[in-house]
Design a protein around this motif. Structure first.
Motif, PDB file in Angstrom:
ATOM      1  N   ASN A 164       0.859  -1.291   0.045  1.00 21.82           N
ATOM      2  CA  ASN A 164       0.053  -0.033  -0.037  1.00 21.82           C
ATOM      3  C   ASN A 164       1.081   1.405   0.032  1.00 21.82           C
ATOM      4  O   ASN A 164       0.138   2.297   0.171  1.00 21.82           O
ATOM      5  N   ARG A 177      -8.219  -1.529  -6.663  1.00 21.20           N
ATOM      6  CA  ARG A 177      -7.568  -2.769  -6.493  1.00 21.20           C
ATOM      7  C   ARG A 177      -8.064  -3.720  -5.742  1.00 21.20           C
ATOM      8  O   ARG A 177      -8.192  -4.839  -6.109  1.00 21.20           O
ATOM      9  N   ARG A 194      -6.167   2.234  -4.488  1.00 18.80           N
ATOM     10  CA  ARG A 194      -6.181   1.160  -3.696  1.00 18.80           C
ATOM     11  C   ARG A 194      -7.402   0.650  -3.487  1.00 18.80           C
ATOM     12  O   ARG A 194      -7.543  -0.695  -3.449  1.00 18.80           O
TER      13      ARG A 194
END
Lengths: 292, 493
Positions: free
Chosen positions: A80, B263, B260
């Motif tokens: 991340n 994903r 993010r």
């Protein structure tokens, strides 16, 4: 009324107390690194704080260390981009490089290309070290370390399957995951599990520290060597921190010769590493079904 | 004879037989050899607590309280809004699903998207609590007297009639329940430390797993003091102030990028076979079948066995413990001691009990059963004991064992059964945490999936857990209806 007043005063004091430790907000890019919590977890900040101080001086940039609770959390944080640099084990390292395109291994400990695991057993089992693989393991209770540990799970499971041609669940009467290497020692020593597998480094350190009762628990087998821990950096750091940043970090790690800092890992020194060095780990993880 | 008493007896018999069956199936062998050294270390640790060895202790306490207060604030607000729509089946279903997932797993899911951030901590508590609040508030409103609303003049607008004729009837109950939930949230928030959020559980778990019992004992003492003193400093009047302070200190935020989230939704949670460019249905079926055979079925089986065995042990323990605090038995001193014991048992995290029992008894299901039963048994005993205080026995009623067996127990039995059935669902949820400790419940496989970074599998397994919990909840509700058990408003979910 006075009770209420007192509660209010206490509350107000605690509020200010809380406000006082407000973490500072950074405005320059900060390099954040983490490490898998493999041992000595209670002193993670103390151990790795030294590393961030060293890197910070060497790279002339703010470097911060974030403690994580599990191997998976370290990989997720790396993926991340919450951390850009990480000290991974073999398995977590290949998980990270697989998940983050462009990320690469830059350094490893001088010990790491030939890392080993120890199998340990409680004295009451009567299993002793000899030439080759010890007799009498079948039907015992057995504990690995963390589910994602290379030396506490992946490689021991690989060698067990190689030796017996079947899964650990089929070999042993009971299979557990202690969570980490130190816990494996404690559980085998208390007899909760009869046999266990762990990193040789943690065993050697605890024996040297005198925290292991070697009358109760002993090493019965040493695995063949395999590559393990390494530093992995994200591919996009050059874009964030400037051209050639990954190289600078690599040099800083290779030049590191401060015993105090190296002891945090603990490693004699760092040597270069590439992703290819850990292909055997990737293959093993795939063959055991731990990675796709 | 089909009397209320016979129905109570039947239900008890069925639950007891199922519990005994579970105990037979469960692996409850004692395997440990010499736990003496480790126990001595633990004992020594509790006698010599070390309050200064934890890094960033105050910060950990701050985060524990911040996540708890913010989580309850958001959860209760959301739950209140959902409770207004409680007659809609979709709302009831959504809140059942949301609360069937343990805080730990919500935390692990949010970690994937929001990382190790304050937002993850807030959401991991707020989301399941929203479901719980919705149910409890919804039932409060459902069960409240509608006479005042009906007595309003026709043409009163909906808002006024709700505000003046419906809400005041349940407001006090909602406040009491909210206060209780704050205590639960502090515990939940501490537990979130096990998966890496910077709360006190982070250090507590580390200390105990690493064998640093002096540090662990100190943390446990601090945790107990915080929980037990909650009522002293967390006054309703001061709540906004506290909330404001936590918002200032730990504002819920996360450096989340849209990439993010995309994903996570388009990649991480998509079953592995579907991620290949050319996939076939048969691959997906194989993947699901393998998961079902190797993880879901064994996991559900073990979860049920653990849950039923723990339910039986909880019931027995509660029946043994409640006289300790009941005003029908003993005297002031003994009741004081009983209260302390029960408070201690229900405040100690199950995880810690299970951990110590694993060291003493070895790694079977026994530590899990004992830990769950001690914790839940103390809660049920507390509720039963309090209920006996409302009984008015004759002055010449028998004493001692006769009083227990012939006067008190028959009067409280329906309530006891109601409390126990309510707790069933919660016991099933809590098996999750024991899975993380290594007992092979569904929680174990979910934890494994997360540690192998396979969110897709974790999601399927969590789904199986949700279905199991909803089924248990439905059975429990059905039983309660059949027995005409009403919990009144004292349910402590």
């Amino acid at each position: 009324m006075s009770k209420r007043l007192m509660a209010a005063v206490v509350a107000a004091c605690m509020c200010f107390g809380l406000l006082a430790c407000d973490p500072a907000t950074p405005n320059k890019p900060v390099l954040v690194f983490s490490a898998i919590p493999d041992q000595d977890e209670a002193r993670l900040i103390e151990r790795f704080g030294k590393v961030s101080t060293y890197l910070s001086e060497k790279l002339d940039i703010e470097v911060r260390y974030v403690p994580v609770k599990s191997y998976a959390a370290a990989v997720t944080a790396f993926r991340n981009n919450e951390v850009q640099l990480a000290w991974f084990g073999g398995l977590s390292g290949v998980q990270a490089t697989q998940l983050v395109p462009g990320s690469r291994a830059i350094a490893q400990g001088v010990e790491d290309p030939r890392y080993v695991s120890y199998f340990i057993a409680h004295r009451d089992t009567g299993i002793v070290a000899g030439d080759g693989f010890p007799e009498g393991l079948e039907g015992r209770s057995f504990t690995f370390g963390s589910k994602s540990s290379t030396s506490g799970r992946l490689m021991p499971e690989f060698f067990l399957r190689e030796q017996f041609g079947k899964s650990p669940e089929a070999i042993f009467s009971r299979v557990g995951f202690s969570g980490d290497h130190s816990a494996t020692i404690a559980l085998v020593q208390s007899g909760a599990y009869e046999v266990g597998a762990l990193s040789y480094q943690v065993w050697d350190k605890e024996v040297a520290d005198g925290t292991v009762d070697t009358d109760k628990v002993q090493v019965i087998w040493t695995t063949p060597p395999y590559p393990d821990y390494h530093w992995v950096i994200r591919g996009d750091v050059d874009a964030t921190f400037g051209e050639g940043f990954a190289g600078k970090v690599q040099r800083a790690l290779l030049e590191l010769d401060d015993r105090d800092v190296l002891d945090a890992f603990p490693r004699q020194k760092f040597i270069p590493a590439t992703n290819d060095d850990f292909l055997p780990i990737l293959d093993t993880a795939r063959s055991l079904g731990l990675m796709d | 004879m089909n009397t209320t008493a016979s129905r109570l007896r039947h239900t008890t018999l069925i639950l007891a037989v199922l519990g005994l069956l579970a105990l037979l199936l469960a692996d409850i062998s004692i395997t440990t050899r010499d736990p003496g050294i480790e126990l001595a270390h633990i004992g020594n640790g509790f006698l010599t607590p070390d309050f200064f060895s934890t890094e960033k202790l105050w910060q950990a306490l701050g985060y524990t309280l911040a996540f708890a207060l913010q989580g309850v604030a958001v959860g209760s607000a959301g739950g209140f809004l959902l409770a207004l729509l409680w007659r809609w089946r979709a709302v009831r279903a959504a809140s059942a699903i949301v609360r069937a997932i343990h805080e730990l797993f919500w935390g692990l899911l949010f970690l994937q998207v929001f990382g190790l951030s304050t937002l993850t901590g807030l959401l991991a508590i707020a989301v399941p609590y929203c479901g719980i609040f919705a149910k409890v508030f919804g039932e409060f409103l459902e069960e409240s007297d509608r006479a005042p609303a009906r007595a309003l003049p026709t043409g009163s607008d909906a808002f006024s009639s709700f505000w003046f004729a419906r809400l005041p009837l349940v407001w006090q109950h909602m406040k009491t329940y909210g206060a209780y939930r704050v205590e639960c949230a502090v515990r939940s928030s501490a537990i979130l430390g096990f998966i890496g959020l910077p709360t006190i559980g982070f250090h507590l778990e580390t200390a105990f797993r690493q064998g640093e019992y002096s540090t662990g004992a100190a943390l446990l003492y601090i945790f107990l003091v915080v929980i037990l003193s909650l009522r002293l400093w967390l006054r309703p009047v001061l709540l906004p102030l506290w909330l404001f302070a936590t918002l200032l200190w730990a504002p819920p935020q996360a450096s989340v990028t849209s990439g993010r989230l995309i994903r996570f939704l388009s990649e991480d949670i998509v079953p592995a076979p579907l991620r290949q460019s050319q996939w076939q249905w048969s691959e997906l079926a194989d993947w699901l079948l393998k998961l079902l055979q190797e993880q879901i079925l064994p996991g559900v089986g073990q979860t049920l066995v653990l849950g039923m065995a723990a339910l039986l042990a909880t019931g027995i323990l509660a029946l043994m413990l409640f006289p300790l605090i009941s005003s029908q038995f003993g005297h002031r001193l003994s009741r004081g001691a009983g209260h302390s014991l029960l408070v201690l048992l229900r405040t100690l995290p199950e995880f810690l009990l299970a951990f110590v029992f694993v060291l003493v008894l070895g790694p079977s299901m026994l530590p899990g059963i004992l830990a769950l039963a001690l914790h839940t048994g103390a809660i049920v005993a507390h509720l039963c004991g309090r209920f006996t205080d409302t009984l008015n026995l004759r002055v010449d009623a028998a004493n001692g064992l006769n009083r227990y067996a012939f006067e008190v127990l028959p009067r409280i039995y329906p309530n006891f059964l109601a409390f126990l059935l309510y707790r069933w669902e919660i016991i099933m949820r809590e098996t999750a945490i024991l899975g993380v400790l290594g007992i092979t419940t569904l929680g174990f496989y979910i934890d494994s999936a997360f540690s192998e970074l396979r969110t897709d599998r974790a999601l399927v397994l969590i789904g199986a857990g949700v279905m199991l919990n909803i089924a248990v909840d439905a059975i429990s509700r059905g039983l309660r209806q059949r027995l005409r058990l009403r919990h009144g408003l004292t349910d402590q979910n």
